[in-house]
Write an enzyme that holds these catalytic residues in place. Sequence first.
Site, PDB file in Angstrom:
ATOM      1  N   LYS A 196     -84.899 -13.916 -18.258  1.00 40.81           N
ATOM      2  CA  LYS A 196     -84.389 -12.603 -18.655  1.00 40.81           C
ATOM      3  C   LYS A 196     -84.637 -12.351 -20.142  1.00 40.81           C
ATOM      4  O   LYS A 196     -85.113 -11.284 -20.522  1.00 40.81           O
ATOM      5  CB  LYS A 196     -82.892 -12.521 -18.313  1.00 40.81           C
ATOM      6  CG  LYS A 196     -82.254 -11.179 -18.628  1.00 40.81           C
ATOM      7  CD  LYS A 196     -81.040 -10.910 -17.754  1.00 40.81           C
ATOM      8  CE  LYS A 196     -79.835 -11.752 -18.122  1.00 40.81           C
ATOM      9  NZ  LYS A 196     -79.191 -11.322 -19.384  1.00 40.81           N
ATOM     10  N   SER A 197     -84.340 -13.314 -20.978  1.00 39.07           N
ATOM     11  CA  SER A 197     -84.525 -13.123 -22.433  1.00 39.07           C
ATOM     12  C   SER A 197     -85.982 -12.853 -22.759  1.00 39.07           C
ATOM     13  O   SER A 197     -86.311 -11.964 -23.558  1.00 39.07           O
ATOM     14  CB  SER A 197     -84.068 -14.382 -23.184  1.00 39.07           C
ATOM     15  OG  SER A 197     -82.692 -14.577 -23.017  1.00 39.07           O
ATOM     16  N   ARG A 219     -67.790  -4.462 -24.694  1.00 35.47           N
ATOM     17  CA  ARG A 219     -68.292  -5.602 -25.473  1.00 35.47           C
ATOM     18  C   ARG A 219     -68.484  -5.236 -26.951  1.00 35.47           C
ATOM     19  O   ARG A 219     -68.822  -4.104 -27.282  1.00 35.47           O
ATOM     20  CB  ARG A 219     -69.606  -6.108 -24.855  1.00 35.47           C
ATOM     21  CG  ARG A 219     -69.380  -6.602 -23.443  1.00 35.47           C
ATOM     22  CD  ARG A 219     -70.631  -7.123 -22.810  1.00 35.47           C
ATOM     23  NE  ARG A 219     -71.113  -8.326 -23.481  1.00 35.47           N
ATOM     24  CZ  ARG A 219     -72.264  -8.923 -23.186  1.00 35.47           C
ATOM     25  NH1 ARG A 219     -73.031  -8.426 -22.258  1.00 35.47           N
ATOM     26  NH2 ARG A 219     -72.620 -10.017 -23.821  1.00 35.47           N
ATOM     27  N   GLN A 260     -78.896 -12.743 -29.968  1.00 41.85           N
ATOM     28  CA  GLN A 260     -79.031 -11.287 -29.940  1.00 41.85           C
ATOM     29  C   GLN A 260     -78.898 -10.709 -31.342  1.00 41.85           C
ATOM     30  O   GLN A 260     -79.654  -9.806 -31.720  1.00 41.85           O
ATOM     31  CB  GLN A 260     -77.993 -10.674 -29.007  1.00 41.85           C
ATOM     32  CG  GLN A 260     -78.257 -11.015 -27.543  1.00 41.85           C
ATOM     33  CD  GLN A 260     -77.207 -10.458 -26.609  1.00 41.85           C
ATOM     34  OE1 GLN A 260     -76.220  -9.865 -27.042  1.00 41.85           O
ATOM     35  NE2 GLN A 260     -77.401 -10.663 -25.320  1.00 41.85           N
ATOM     36  N   ASP A 291     -74.799 -19.278 -21.157  1.00 47.47           N
ATOM     37  CA  ASP A 291     -74.674 -18.485 -19.932  1.00 47.47           C
ATOM     38  C   ASP A 291     -74.395 -19.361 -18.707  1.00 47.47           C
ATOM     39  O   ASP A 291     -74.166 -18.838 -17.613  1.00 47.47           O
ATOM     40  CB  ASP A 291     -75.949 -17.672 -19.692  1.00 47.47           C
ATOM     41  CG  ASP A 291     -76.132 -16.582 -20.744  1.00 47.47           C
ATOM     42  OD1 ASP A 291     -75.123 -16.128 -21.315  1.00 47.47           O
ATOM     43  OD2 ASP A 291     -77.288 -16.187 -20.999  1.00 47.47           O
ATOM     44  N   LYS A 296     -68.655 -12.047 -23.087  1.00 46.95           N
ATOM     45  CA  LYS A 296     -69.850 -11.849 -22.267  1.00 46.95           C
ATOM     46  C   LYS A 296     -69.604 -10.673 -21.309  1.00 46.95           C
ATOM     47  O   LYS A 296     -68.717  -9.866 -21.553  1.00 46.95           O
ATOM     48  CB  LYS A 296     -70.187 -13.146 -21.522  1.00 46.95           C
ATOM     49  CG  LYS A 296     -70.580 -14.285 -22.471  1.00 46.95           C
ATOM     50  CD  LYS A 296     -71.864 -13.950 -23.208  1.00 46.95           C
ATOM     51  CE  LYS A 296     -72.261 -15.047 -24.174  1.00 46.95           C
ATOM     52  NZ  LYS A 296     -73.410 -14.679 -24.989  1.00 46.95           N
ATOM     53  N   ARG A 329     -87.940  -9.276 -24.201  1.00 49.38           N
ATOM     54  CA  ARG A 329     -88.747  -9.325 -25.425  1.00 49.38           C
ATOM     55  C   ARG A 329     -90.200  -8.968 -25.136  1.00 49.38           C
ATOM     56  O   ARG A 329     -90.870  -8.328 -25.958  1.00 49.38           O
ATOM     57  CB  ARG A 329     -88.622 -10.713 -26.059  1.00 49.38           C
ATOM     58  CG  ARG A 329     -87.224 -10.924 -26.703  1.00 49.38           C
ATOM     59  CD  ARG A 329     -86.896 -12.391 -26.837  1.00 49.38           C
ATOM     60  NE  ARG A 329     -85.677 -12.656 -27.583  1.00 49.38           N
ATOM     61  CZ  ARG A 329     -84.429 -12.602 -27.082  1.00 49.38           C
ATOM     62  NH1 ARG A 329     -84.227 -12.233 -25.824  1.00 49.38           N
ATOM     63  NH2 ARG A 329     -83.382 -12.892 -27.838  1.00 49.38           N
ATOM     64  N   SER A 366     -75.539 -16.354 -32.338  1.00 52.04           N
ATOM     65  CA  SER A 366     -75.978 -15.344 -31.377  1.00 52.04           C
ATOM     66  C   SER A 366     -77.455 -15.016 -31.554  1.00 52.04           C
ATOM     67  O   SER A 366     -77.875 -14.507 -32.597  1.00 52.04           O
ATOM     68  CB  SER A 366     -75.155 -14.060 -31.541  1.00 52.04           C
ATOM     69  OG  SER A 366     -75.792 -12.994 -30.858  1.00 52.04           O
ATOM     70  N   ARG A 420     -72.877 -13.434 -13.356  1.00 51.66           N
ATOM     71  CA  ARG A 420     -72.780 -14.902 -13.343  1.00 51.66           C
ATOM     72  C   ARG A 420     -71.461 -15.398 -12.725  1.00 51.66           C
ATOM     73  O   ARG A 420     -71.411 -16.498 -12.186  1.00 51.66           O
ATOM     74  CB  ARG A 420     -73.003 -15.479 -14.742  1.00 51.66           C
ATOM     75  CG  ARG A 420     -74.377 -15.118 -15.277  1.00 51.66           C
ATOM     76  CD  ARG A 420     -74.917 -16.045 -16.325  1.00 51.66           C
ATOM     77  NE  ARG A 420     -76.041 -15.423 -16.998  1.00 51.66           N
ATOM     78  CZ  ARG A 420     -77.303 -15.388 -16.526  1.00 51.66           C
ATOM     79  NH1 ARG A 420     -77.612 -15.983 -15.401  1.00 51.66           N
ATOM     80  NH2 ARG A 420     -78.252 -14.772 -17.192  1.00 51.66           N
TER      81      ARG A 420
HETATM   82  C1  S3P Z   1     -79.439 -13.648 -25.068  1.00 50.54           C
HETATM   83  C2  S3P Z   1     -78.566 -14.284 -25.928  1.00 50.54           C
HETATM   84  C3  S3P Z   1     -77.238 -14.741 -25.509  1.00 50.54           C
HETATM   85  C4  S3P Z   1     -77.087 -14.792 -23.981  1.00 50.54           C
HETATM   86  C5  S3P Z   1     -77.650 -13.553 -23.333  1.00 50.54           C
HETATM   87  C6  S3P Z   1     -79.119 -13.403 -23.654  1.00 50.54           C
HETATM   88  C7  S3P Z   1     -80.738 -13.207 -25.603  1.00 50.54           C
HETATM   89  O1  S3P Z   1     -76.271 -13.845 -26.004  1.00 50.54           O
HETATM   90  O2  S3P Z   1     -75.730 -14.936 -23.626  1.00 50.54           O
HETATM   91  O3  S3P Z   1     -77.506 -13.624 -21.929  1.00 50.54           O
HETATM   92  O4  S3P Z   1     -81.636 -12.862 -24.807  1.00 50.54           O
HETATM   93  O5  S3P Z   1     -80.915 -13.231 -26.826  1.00 50.54           O
HETATM   94  P1  S3P Z   1     -75.627 -13.998 -27.491  1.00 50.54           P
HETATM   95  O6  S3P Z   1     -76.669 -13.709 -28.486  1.00 50.54           O
HETATM   96  O7  S3P Z   1     -74.519 -12.983 -27.515  1.00 50.54           O
HETATM   97  O8  S3P Z   1     -75.127 -15.413 -27.541  1.00 50.54           O
END
Ligand code: S3P
Length: 442
Positions: free
Chosen positions: A27-28, A128, A175, A325, A352, A32, A173, A401
């Site tokens: 997914k990440s 969130r 993100q 996660d 989350k 990107r 994080s 999840r």
């Molecule tokens: C992610 C970072 C994580 C993760 C999320 C995906 C990402 O979050 O929990 O599912 O793709 O960078 P955080 O940056 O809030 O830890």
Amino acid sequence: MSHAAPRPFTLSARGPLRGIVTVPGDKSISHRSLMFSALAVGESRIEGLLEGEDVLATAAAMRAMGAEVARGADGVWRVHGVGVGGLLQPAQALDMGNSGTSTRLLMGLVASHPITATFIGDASLSSRPMGRVIEPLSRMGADITASPGGKLPLMLRGLCPAIPIEYTLPVASAQVKSAVLLAGLNTPGITRVIEPVPTRDHSERMLRGFGAELTVEDGPNGRIISITGEAELKPQHIVVPGDPSSAGFWMVAASIVPGSEITIANVCMNPTRTGLIQALRMMGADISEAQPRIVGGEPVADLIVRHAPLKAIEVPPELAPSMIDEYPVLFVAAALAEGRTVARGAHELRVKESDRIAAMATALTAIGVTVEEFEDGLAIQGSGGEPLQGGATIASLLDHRIAMSMTIAGLASTTPVTIDHVAPVATSYPNFFQMLDALTGA
Ligand code: S3P
């Protein structure tokens, strides 16, 4: 969206898991690959993209800001980018659905473009915290008006040229790190992020792959990531490896259901993502790796997982960022282990898609597990391999999840477990239930 009407699912205990499963794209990396392709000049091709709702929200947003994004009949996605600095003003609000990653990374991108975007999302996403990205992006010059508490809906007006900053992450994080780096892509000069605790590094790897000038050094206060702005990204051919977070459900399922033996093919083994494998191995899980290789700049392997009796551990808090996660499903493994597992140092679970500490404490208690809740984690008394009691309806709280983890718990429960609403599973793993049937011969 699919989250409107509740879609319950009931699972009775099932026999061993057998066979081969290929998990969907990470997914990440999928998010990107769409974003960076949309900023490259020319056509990028993406194979193995996760076609989950979260990633489709990113695809729609990139289209709304001028990129051409299309899926070919061959399953390959083709993206014609607009070039860094070329994002267009979206005509409507960007609907981020359930996706925190789309929201926070795209806020970063918009922050250094001369456009204004409104971000909206579902009930889970709208609860969130966005303050963690609002703060650094405001320092770079973005003008952000959020709902009370720094939540969605919010409106972001980018500044161009933006101001480069040096930013030390106050929370571990990826993100937040990525939001600042992405804002830095179109900002003159060098934007720097210092991360005291390493988090997933897909943005760094992929930005370099696209030709951005990005360096990573070890400093006295952590990793220093520097990106030189006004970058030019070159189109790429990307192959997205399988998602280790999705693989985690099968790792735990095969570990707890007697007689199981499965192969999980094509799993991304980036060391910033493999905490669950380390924790499960500490518990005695039988997980071996085959065919190690590099796919799309990321280490990948096939995993062979066999049932094994698990024992309780103290989960090392330093593993948290590399398995953030995966805690919900690790808690399920702990419920079947012998002894009391303690997992602390995982505050981030509270923010989350749901408060995953509270959600899993409630869910496991409902199916007969003894749980102690802490501010930053859980202690779980394991059954020593005996099936769990089951016989409850679990609230998935719009959290994919939680829904998938408690489905796995149902596999090892005496009486059926019902999940009240499983539609959110489609955000990250659209064919999860088909795979469950295939692996259990149902
Ligand atoms: C992610 C970072 C994580 C993760 C999320 C995906 C990402 O979050 O929990 O599912 O793709 O960078 P955080 O940056 O809030 O830890």
